[in-house]
Design an enzyme around this catalytic site. Structure first.
Site, PDB file in Angstrom:
ATOM      1  CG  HIS A 115      21.234  56.757  80.609  1.00 49.71           C
ATOM      2  ND1 HIS A 115      20.745  58.024  80.424  1.00 49.71           N
ATOM      3  CD2 HIS A 115      22.360  56.887  81.326  1.00 49.71           C
ATOM      4  CE1 HIS A 115      21.553  58.885  81.021  1.00 49.71           C
ATOM      5  NE2 HIS A 115      22.541  58.229  81.584  1.00 49.71           N
ATOM      6  CG  ASP A 136      22.450  48.638  90.327  1.00 51.34           C
ATOM      7  OD1 ASP A 136      21.598  48.179  91.119  1.00 51.34           O
ATOM      8  OD2 ASP A 136      23.328  47.943  89.784  1.00 51.34           O
ATOM      9  CD  GLU A 147      22.934  45.335  92.858  1.00 54.25           C
ATOM     10  OE1 GLU A 147      24.081  45.639  92.462  1.00 54.25           O
ATOM     11  OE2 GLU A 147      21.903  45.929  92.465  1.00 54.25           O
TER      12      GLU A 147
HETATM   13  C1  FAD Z   1      24.572  54.019  84.092  1.00 55.76           C
HETATM   14  C2  FAD Z   1      23.448  53.046  83.821  1.00 55.76           C
HETATM   15  C3  FAD Z   1      23.019  52.208  84.828  1.00 55.76           C
HETATM   16  C4  FAD Z   1      21.989  51.297  84.606  1.00 55.76           C
HETATM   17  N1  FAD Z   1      21.584  50.496  85.625  1.00 55.76           N
HETATM   18  C5  FAD Z   1      20.588  49.632  85.427  1.00 55.76           C
HETATM   19  C6  FAD Z   1      20.135  48.789  86.481  1.00 55.76           C
HETATM   20  O1  FAD Z   1      20.673  48.805  87.577  1.00 55.76           O
HETATM   21  N2  FAD Z   1      19.119  47.943  86.226  1.00 55.76           N
HETATM   22  C7  FAD Z   1      18.493  47.905  85.025  1.00 55.76           C
HETATM   23  O2  FAD Z   1      17.546  47.153  84.887  1.00 55.76           O
HETATM   24  N3  FAD Z   1      18.904  48.670  84.010  1.00 55.76           N
HETATM   25  C8  FAD Z   1      19.937  49.520  84.191  1.00 55.76           C
HETATM   26  N4  FAD Z   1      20.363  50.295  83.151  1.00 55.76           N
HETATM   27  C9  FAD Z   1      19.740  50.117  81.850  1.00 55.76           C
HETATM   28  C10 FAD Z   1      18.514  50.993  81.697  1.00 55.76           C
HETATM   29  O3  FAD Z   1      17.444  50.492  82.441  1.00 55.76           O
HETATM   30  C11 FAD Z   1      18.097  51.011  80.242  1.00 55.76           C
HETATM   31  O4  FAD Z   1      19.159  51.428  79.447  1.00 55.76           O
HETATM   32  C12 FAD Z   1      16.907  51.939  80.053  1.00 55.76           C
HETATM   33  O5  FAD Z   1      16.466  51.802  78.748  1.00 55.76           O
HETATM   34  C13 FAD Z   1      17.317  53.347  80.299  1.00 55.76           C
HETATM   35  O6  FAD Z   1      16.191  54.184  80.407  1.00 55.76           O
HETATM   36  P1  FAD Z   1      16.119  55.486  79.510  1.00 55.76           P
HETATM   37  O7  FAD Z   1      15.070  56.334  80.098  1.00 55.76           O
HETATM   38  O8  FAD Z   1      17.452  56.094  79.352  1.00 55.76           O
HETATM   39  O9  FAD Z   1      15.609  54.819  78.186  1.00 55.76           O
HETATM   40  P2  FAD Z   1      15.966  55.117  76.663  1.00 55.76           P
HETATM   41  O10 FAD Z   1      17.350  54.729  76.379  1.00 55.76           O
HETATM   42  O11 FAD Z   1      15.600  56.510  76.345  1.00 55.76           O
HETATM   43  O12 FAD Z   1      14.962  54.078  75.982  1.00 55.76           O
HETATM   44  C14 FAD Z   1      15.128  52.692  76.138  1.00 55.76           C
HETATM   45  C15 FAD Z   1      14.150  51.909  75.274  1.00 55.76           C
HETATM   46  O13 FAD Z   1      12.832  52.050  75.762  1.00 55.76           O
HETATM   47  C16 FAD Z   1      12.029  52.730  74.833  1.00 55.76           C
HETATM   48  N5  FAD Z   1      11.263  53.700  75.588  1.00 55.76           N
HETATM   49  C17 FAD Z   1      11.713  54.721  76.348  1.00 55.76           C
HETATM   50  N6  FAD Z   1      10.703  55.375  76.907  1.00 55.76           N
HETATM   51  C18 FAD Z   1       9.580  54.759  76.502  1.00 55.76           C
HETATM   52  C19 FAD Z   1       8.197  54.985  76.732  1.00 55.76           C
HETATM   53  N7  FAD Z   1       7.764  55.966  77.510  1.00 55.76           N
HETATM   54  N8  FAD Z   1       7.301  54.162  76.140  1.00 55.76           N
HETATM   55  C20 FAD Z   1       7.721  53.153  75.351  1.00 55.76           C
HETATM   56  N9  FAD Z   1       9.015  52.899  75.091  1.00 55.76           N
HETATM   57  C21 FAD Z   1       9.927  53.683  75.666  1.00 55.76           C
HETATM   58  C22 FAD Z   1      12.985  53.359  73.854  1.00 55.76           C
HETATM   59  O14 FAD Z   1      12.433  53.544  72.590  1.00 55.76           O
HETATM   60  C23 FAD Z   1      14.109  52.370  73.828  1.00 55.76           C
HETATM   61  O15 FAD Z   1      13.803  51.274  73.018  1.00 55.76           O
HETATM   62  C24 FAD Z   1      21.396  51.203  83.337  1.00 55.76           C
HETATM   63  C25 FAD Z   1      21.854  52.028  82.305  1.00 55.76           C
HETATM   64  C26 FAD Z   1      22.859  52.935  82.538  1.00 55.76           C
HETATM   65  C27 FAD Z   1      23.343  53.768  81.421  1.00 55.76           C
END
Ligand code: FAD
Length: 511
Positions: free
Chosen positions: A72, A142, A253
């Protein structure tokens, strides 16, 4: 050999697989970089084998590795163009809930509960498991379909952060595989340098494989309140009032109300009917409104009268446009999982898997009115699909030892401004998305300008150059670089952030 010939080559017992389409994209859908291979580790030891082999490989260019949680990210941060995408979802995802005895004094209050979770677990999975024991983490995002490792690599914020800090302030211990392939258990007292580096570390220093998350008693229900405003000043003044009474309020919020659609789409999960139908003005004389959202945990099993009393007292002190306050009682799970309903609705309309040019900024309180005006004059001037969240946070809840970047806040209050935009392909094609991204770049440059009046810092953004990263980190840049040199000296990890372009294979890693 440590030089990879084909995606199905094997590092010891670790097999690499052909890339899948999801490994080359993310929720943002604006950056696409196909990896050479993907890896599905089943343990920290698998991750260690891969990283030890790559970091010690004499061969250049070296393959890079990006952890990919739920994918994400918004701008390719979990991608590894030409490298290896490591799918953390394949790590063990069991959630173990532990209630450790306190030291006897004060009984229940000193008991410390935590959950040991695999870093590839989704927050919704953690919540479901903890609720079985009547417990839950304190600080949220969220949206819950994000992985623990992904949000801890950024910060993890939502309406509880004013009270408990971001998610990275609620972690007791991590298991990390460093860029060197070393498996380390770390905490504020055990290998603290690695622990703090990795929190908010943008995937640069290690792969988080497990995390120990602090828990508290979960309320069965939540009273969820919304109040509408026609003045930005009153809106923020009331938000600051709410965050000043954390004993009464559990979540704060707010969002900008740009048109009827803003109310309708944000009300998908909110179960009380809203009859706020203001005049949004017409050509040239546009009017913008605001909505505060707060919540109070309800531990009462019976009639909820004490929560009614709190809500009555608190809202009595607020200056919303009377009579426009609305409240609803929902289960704690449904409250935390509210964005899922919006997701389902957008999916039905074919508007979930579309480009998401988002802009997130932390803004010190003194800059918020200017930033709001800047957004209204630029990003919000034309047609806008999506939401704009605005709510305050307290900077003393952020540990400055972590790698997360927040602005300096003379009075301790900062706001998150989240421009969460969707680009419906039927009205906004690739050129239009490109223009929006350009516009965000200009707004971010203005808002984050060193020595400028607004003093903002971006959140979740991939900076366009190393010079921008240096400005972004400001005085903590040297520490970030030193952490990289110590924990991932071969610069294997996190190429999709573009912070440390590898000089010998730069062209294949850059866009
Ligand atoms: C619909 C939506 C709502 C969101 N709402 C919020 C919110 O309310 N608050 C908020 O703070 N954020 C929010 N986000 C943002 C979200 O926290 C970040 O995009 C986060 O990176 C998503 O987690 P992911 O598991 O999809 O990570 P990924 O996109 O898979 O990875 C994100 C980053 O972290 C690294 N990473 C992932 N896993 C690990 C690991 N285990 N060890 C080391 N590095 C790692 C990846 O290499 C990359 O650089 C939202 C995003 C979306 C799409």
């Amino acid at each position: 050999s440590t030089f990879i010939q084909s995606p199905t080559d094997v590092y010891g017992p670790v097999a690499l697989h052909e890339p899948t389409p999801s490994s080359a994209r993310d929720f943002g859908a604006v950056v696409f970089g196909a990896p050479f291979a993907i890896m599905r580790p089943e343990s920290a030891a698998d991750v260690a084998l891969l990283l030890a082999a790559l970091s010690s490989a004499p061969t250049r260019p070296r393959a890079t590795v990006a952890a990919h949680g739920a994918g994400h990210s918004l701008q390719g941060q979990a991608q590894a163009r030409g490298g290896i995408v490591l799918e953390t979802r394949s790590l063990p995802r069991a959630v173990a809930v532990v209630v450790a005895d306190g030291d006897g004094e004060g009984g229940e209050n000193t008991a410390r509960a935590y959950a040991d979770v695999g870093a590839g677990a989704l927050w919704v999975e953690v919540l479901e498991e903890c609720l079985k024991a009547g417990l839950a983490p304190l600080s949220w995002t969220d949206y819950l379909y994000l992985t623990v490792g992904g949000t801890l690599s950024n910060a993890g914020i939502s309406g509880q952060a004013f009270k408990h800090g971001p998610q990275i302030s609620n972690v007791l211990q991590l298991q990390v595989v460093t860029g060197n392939g070393e498996v380390v258990t770390c905490s504020p007292t055990e290998s603290p340098d690695l622990f703090f580096a990795v929190l908010g570390g943008l995937g640069q220093f290690g792969i988080i494989t497990r995390a120990r998350i602090l828990l508290q008693h979960a309320p069965p229900k939540v009273r969820w309140v919304r109040a509408f405003y026609d003045s930005f000043e009153t809106f923020t003044k009331d938000q600051e009032f709410l965050i000043s009474i954390p004993e009464q309020v559990d979540y704060v919020e707010g969002f900008m109300v740009l048109n009827e659609h803003s109310i309708a789409s944000s009300s998908i999960a909110f179960p009380a009917p809203i009859s706020f139908n203001p005049d949004f003005g017409s050509h040239g004389k546009r009017k913008v409104y605001y909505c505060i959202e707060f919540a109070v945990h309800d531990f009462q099993e019976d009639d909820g009268s004490s929560v009614d009393h709190v809500v009555e007292l608190v809202s009595g002190e607020m200056s919303y446009v009377r009579p426009h306050v609305y409240s609803a009682e929902v289960s704690y799970f449904d409250f935390l999982n509210r964005v899922r309903m919006e997701e389902e609705s957008l999916r039905r309309q074919g508007l979930w898997d579309v480009p998401h040019p988002w802009l997130n900024m932390f803004v010190p309180r003194h800059g918020i009115a200017r930033l709001k005006d800047l957004l209204v004059d630029t990003v919000l001037a034309g047609h806008f699909d999506g939401a704009i969240l605005v709510y305050p946070l307290l900077s003393d809840k952020w540990d400055r030892n972590t790698s997360a970047v927040v602005p300096s806040t003379p009075d301790g209050v900062m706001y998150i401004f989240s421009v969460l935009r969707s680009a419906d392909p039927s009205r906004c094609g690739p050129g239009c998305v490109e223009e929006i991204l350009e516009q965000h770049r200009r707004v971010a440059d203005e808002a984050c300008r060193v020595g400028g009046g607004i003093g903002a810092k971006q959140y979740l953004a991939r900076q366009p150059s190393q010079a921008h990263w240096r400005d972004h980190f400001g005085s903590s840049w040297d520490r970030f670089v030193a952490r990289k040199a110590r924990f991932d000296p071969a610069r294997v990890l996190g190429p999709g952030q573009g912070i440390f372009p590898s000089t010998d294979s730069a062209s294949s890693m850059w866009r």
